[in-house]
Design a protein around this motif. Structure first.
Motif, PDB file in Angstrom:
ATOM      1  N   CYS A 234       0.852  -1.183   0.000  1.00 25.89           N
ATOM      2  CA  CYS A 234       0.000   0.000   0.000  1.00 25.89           C
ATOM      3  C   CYS A 234       0.885   1.228   0.000  1.00 25.89           C
ATOM      4  N   GLU A 235       0.267   2.387   0.007  1.00 27.23           N
ATOM      5  CA  GLU A 235       1.010   3.625  -0.142  1.00 27.23           C
ATOM      6  C   GLU A 235       2.068   3.793   0.941  1.00 27.23           C
ATOM      7  N   PRO A 236       3.048   4.664   0.686  1.00 28.38           N
ATOM      8  CA  PRO A 236       4.087   4.922   1.693  1.00 28.38           C
ATOM      9  C   PRO A 236       3.478   5.197   3.050  1.00 28.38           C
ATOM     10  N   GLY A 237       4.073   4.616   4.044  1.00 30.84           N
ATOM     11  CA  GLY A 237       3.553   4.737   5.396  1.00 30.84           C
ATOM     12  C   GLY A 237       2.849   3.484   5.854  1.00 30.84           C
ATOM     13  N   CYS A 238       2.601   2.539   4.913  1.00 27.66           N
ATOM     14  CA  CYS A 238       1.961   1.278   5.256  1.00 27.66           C
ATOM     15  C   CYS A 238       2.927   0.137   4.973  1.00 27.66           C
ATOM     16  N   ALA A 239       2.756  -0.950   5.693  1.00 29.74           N
ATOM     17  CA  ALA A 239       3.657  -2.086   5.548  1.00 29.74           C
ATOM     18  C   ALA A 239       3.381  -2.830   4.256  1.00 29.74           C
ATOM     19  N   GLU A 240       4.412  -3.470   3.713  1.00 24.58           N
ATOM     20  CA  GLU A 240       4.273  -4.337   2.557  1.00 24.58           C
ATOM     21  C   GLU A 240       4.211  -5.782   3.035  1.00 24.58           C
ATOM     22  N   THR A 241       3.523  -6.600   2.282  1.00 22.49           N
ATOM     23  CA  THR A 241       3.382  -8.006   2.632  1.00 22.49           C
ATOM     24  C   THR A 241       3.788  -8.862   1.452  1.00 22.49           C
ATOM     25  N   VAL A 242       4.749  -9.725   1.648  1.00 18.88           N
ATOM     26  CA  VAL A 242       5.162 -10.662   0.613  1.00 18.88           C
ATOM     27  C   VAL A 242       4.610 -12.026   0.964  1.00 18.88           C
ATOM     28  N   PHE A 243       3.996 -12.695  -0.016  1.00 19.57           N
ATOM     29  CA  PHE A 243       3.402 -14.010   0.209  1.00 19.57           C
ATOM     30  C   PHE A 243       4.295 -15.075  -0.385  1.00 19.57           C
ATOM     31  N   GLU A 244       4.663 -16.062   0.414  1.00 20.29           N
ATOM     32  CA  GLU A 244       5.434 -17.193  -0.066  1.00 20.29           C
ATOM     33  C   GLU A 244       4.483 -18.317  -0.456  1.00 20.29           C
ATOM     34  N   THR A 245       4.952 -19.217  -1.312  1.00 17.11           N
ATOM     35  CA  THR A 245       4.159 -20.371  -1.708  1.00 17.11           C
ATOM     36  C   THR A 245       4.053 -21.341  -0.540  1.00 17.11           C
ATOM     37  N   VAL A 246       2.842 -21.678  -0.159  1.00 16.31           N
ATOM     38  CA  VAL A 246       2.621 -22.645   0.902  1.00 16.31           C
ATOM     39  C   VAL A 246       1.551 -23.610   0.446  1.00 16.31           C
ATOM     40  N   SER A 247       1.410 -24.724   1.179  1.00 17.24           N
ATOM     41  CA  SER A 247       0.378 -25.688   0.844  1.00 17.24           C
ATOM     42  C   SER A 247      -0.997 -25.085   1.063  1.00 17.24           C
ATOM     43  N   ILE A 248      -1.944 -25.468   0.231  1.00 17.79           N
ATOM     44  CA  ILE A 248      -3.303 -24.928   0.360  1.00 17.79           C
ATOM     45  C   ILE A 248      -3.927 -25.344   1.691  1.00 17.79           C
ATOM     46  N   GLN A 249      -3.421 -26.455   2.292  1.00 13.48           N
ATOM     47  CA  GLN A 249      -3.947 -26.851   3.595  1.00 13.48           C
ATOM     48  C   GLN A 249      -3.627 -25.811   4.658  1.00 13.48           C
ATOM     49  N   GLU A 250      -2.543 -25.022   4.419  1.00 19.04           N
ATOM     50  CA  GLU A 250      -2.136 -24.012   5.382  1.00 19.04           C
ATOM     51  C   GLU A 250      -2.784 -22.664   5.098  1.00 19.04           C
ATOM     52  N   TYR A 251      -3.650 -22.638   4.111  1.00 18.39           N
ATOM     53  CA  TYR A 251      -4.283 -21.388   3.689  1.00 18.39           C
ATOM     54  C   TYR A 251      -5.058 -20.747   4.839  1.00 18.39           C
ATOM     55  N   ASP A 252      -4.775 -19.487   5.094  1.00 14.05           N
ATOM     56  CA  ASP A 252      -5.461 -18.721   6.133  1.00 14.05           C
ATOM     57  C   ASP A 252      -6.768 -18.200   5.565  1.00 14.05           C
ATOM     58  N   ASP A 253      -7.862 -18.826   5.911  1.00 11.97           N
ATOM     59  CA  ASP A 253      -9.156 -18.496   5.313  1.00 11.97           C
ATOM     60  C   ASP A 253      -9.636 -17.099   5.689  1.00 11.97           C
ATOM     61  N   GLU A 254      -9.012 -16.492   6.682  1.00 13.72           N
ATOM     62  CA  GLU A 254      -9.481 -15.180   7.107  1.00 13.72           C
ATOM     63  C   GLU A 254      -8.886 -14.062   6.269  1.00 13.72           C
ATOM     64  N   ASN A 255      -7.821 -14.319   5.527  1.00 12.90           N
ATOM     65  CA  ASN A 255      -7.174 -13.268   4.765  1.00 12.90           C
ATOM     66  C   ASN A 255      -7.698 -13.241   3.345  1.00 12.90           C
ATOM     67  N   ARG A 256      -8.335 -12.142   2.960  1.00 12.95           N
ATOM     68  CA  ARG A 256      -8.973 -12.053   1.645  1.00 12.95           C
ATOM     69  C   ARG A 256      -7.958 -12.079   0.512  1.00 12.95           C
ATOM     70  N   MET A 257      -6.787 -11.477   0.720  1.00 13.31           N
ATOM     71  CA  MET A 257      -5.821 -11.348  -0.361  1.00 13.31           C
ATOM     72  C   MET A 257      -4.974 -12.591  -0.556  1.00 13.31           C
ATOM     73  N   PHE A 258      -4.901 -13.437   0.470  1.00  8.90           N
ATOM     74  CA  PHE A 258      -3.991 -14.578   0.398  1.00  8.90           C
ATOM     75  C   PHE A 258      -4.323 -15.480  -0.778  1.00  8.90           C
ATOM     76  N   LEU A 259      -5.605 -15.730  -1.016  1.00 13.45           N
ATOM     77  CA  LEU A 259      -5.994 -16.674  -2.057  1.00 13.45           C
ATOM     78  C   LEU A 259      -5.551 -16.204  -3.429  1.00 13.45           C
ATOM     79  N   ARG A 260      -5.636 -14.906  -3.677  1.00 14.31           N
ATOM     80  CA  ARG A 260      -5.198 -14.395  -4.978  1.00 14.31           C
ATOM     81  C   ARG A 260      -3.720 -14.677  -5.195  1.00 14.31           C
ATOM     82  N   ASN A 261      -2.896 -14.377  -4.205  1.00 15.92           N
ATOM     83  CA  ASN A 261      -1.462 -14.610  -4.349  1.00 15.92           C
ATOM     84  C   ASN A 261      -1.142 -16.089  -4.441  1.00 15.92           C
ATOM     85  N   HIS A 262      -1.850 -16.892  -3.665  1.00 14.04           N
ATOM     86  CA  HIS A 262      -1.607 -18.325  -3.694  1.00 14.04           C
ATOM     87  C   HIS A 262      -1.955 -18.896  -5.067  1.00 14.04           C
ATOM     88  N   LEU A 263      -3.063 -18.442  -5.623  1.00 16.32           N
ATOM     89  CA  LEU A 263      -3.475 -18.892  -6.954  1.00 16.32           C
ATOM     90  C   LEU A 263      -2.424 -18.517  -7.983  1.00 16.32           C
TER      91      LEU A 263
END
Length: 331
Positions: A234-263
């Motif tokens: 996000c814009e300057p002043g906000c943290a960046e988040t990098v998503f690593e490849t993990v097993s879908i069993q470890e998918y955090d269902d509460e995070n809306r953006m995780f699925l897009r990156n995982h896909l």
């Protein structure tokens, strides 16, 4: 310390976007589509302030760099492509005739030096007598959004009559301090966040447009957010988040953006069992989205369906996969 821009159209905001785009192009090979695929049938030329925007036919082998727009229609469109308006739109489109949201999209393209823009209402023939072209183009959404250099996701707007470049929800206490409301949006949300969805995030068509696009600039009601196949920011002043490849069993269902990156990161390497499990996750999310026409339920997912078919090689049967039929029926 980074300064938090108060306006999405500020030089600081565009500097942030240019930086993300340049880094992605130089350092993220997974964000560049190297497959031969179909170009949009039409594009809008928007590259010069000295030349009015206009519609043009696109060569099917063209590799023009273009942006795609994802937005809420909010009812019938005053300006749209029909068999009666195509000639006029191909000559020129008056700036005053464009809804403010479409003008915003053109401004962003010009600031980012992107000459071409794809907008469904102006690039696909509209009208009940032109449904055949619409159906033909709908099944190619995976190519249209998948081949876009970037997708402009106007999350905060409920119709083209609203601007996504207007100031964000900010509280300015003095000339030094700029603070934003704390309601989480976009990459900061989870399924339990109250009032966490902007208008576009609730729409079924936008769901697949967001997931199909290799790069997304999301204009939320709080801030500008960047999403590519390696990075969320996000814009300057906000943290960046990098998503690593993990097993879908470890998918955090509460995070809306995780699925897009995982896909994006794993769809090409998953075995079919995990691929079908990912399909179930997508459909769960998609089923909560809204449609103006309930009959679009399957076609609005056709782009993601074609992407999964290319990976799984399984036959698709009205929402189910032949090679996973038992699990799909039991799910």
């Amino acid at each position: 310390m980074d300064i938090l821009p108060a306006r999405p159209a500020s030089d600081e905001s565009f500097d942030f976007l240019k930086s993300q785009l340049n880094e992605c192009v130089r350092q993220h090979p997974e964000c560049t589509n190297r497959e031969e695929s179909r170009a949009p049938k039409r594009l809008l030329y928007v590259g010069s302030i000295d030349e009015p925007p206009h519609l043009l036919r696109s060569d099917s082998h063209s590799r023009k760099r273009y942006a795609a727009l994802s937005y809420c229609w909010g009812g019938d469109q005053a300006l749209k492509l029909t068999k009666h308006t195509e000639k006029a739109l191909s000559n020129s489109i008056s700036w005053d005739d464009l809804p403010v949201l479409l003008r915003d999209a053109i401004v962003v393209c010009r600031r980012l030096q992107i000459d071409y823009l794809w907008i469904d209402s102006l690039c696909i023939t509209q009208g009940d007598d032109e449904r055949e072209e619409w159906r033909n183009e709908a099944v190619h959404m995976a190519d249209i959004y998948g081949n876009a250099f970037v997708t402009l996701f106007s999350a905060s707007c409920s119709s083209p009559r609203e601007s996504f470049l207007q100031p964000c929800n900010t509280i300015v206490t003095n000339d030094i301090l700029v603070a934003r409301r704390s309601h989480p949006k976009g990459l900061h949300t989870n399924i339990h966040s109250e009032n966490s969805l902007d208008p576009l995030e609730e729409r079924a068509w936008a769901f697949q447009e967001f997931h199909l696009s290799p790069r997304v600039i999301a204009y939320t009601s709080n801030e500008i957010q960047w999403h590519c196949q390696r990075l969320n920011a996000c814009e300057p002043g906000c943290a960046e988040t990098v998503f690593e490849t993990v097993s879908i069993q470890e998918y955090d269902d509460e995070n809306r953006m995780f699925l897009r990156n995982h896909l994006a990161l794993t769809a090409q390497t998953l075995d079919t069992t995990e691929l079908f499990r990912m399909w179930h996750r997508l459909v769960e999310r998609y089923s909560k989205c809204q449609l103006t026409f309930p009959g679009d339920r399957l076609v609005a997912l056709a782009g993601l369906t074609s992407k999964f078919h290319s990976r799984s090689k399984s036959e698709y049967i009205a929402g189910l996969w032949k090679d996973n039929l038992i699990e799909d029926l039991l799910w």
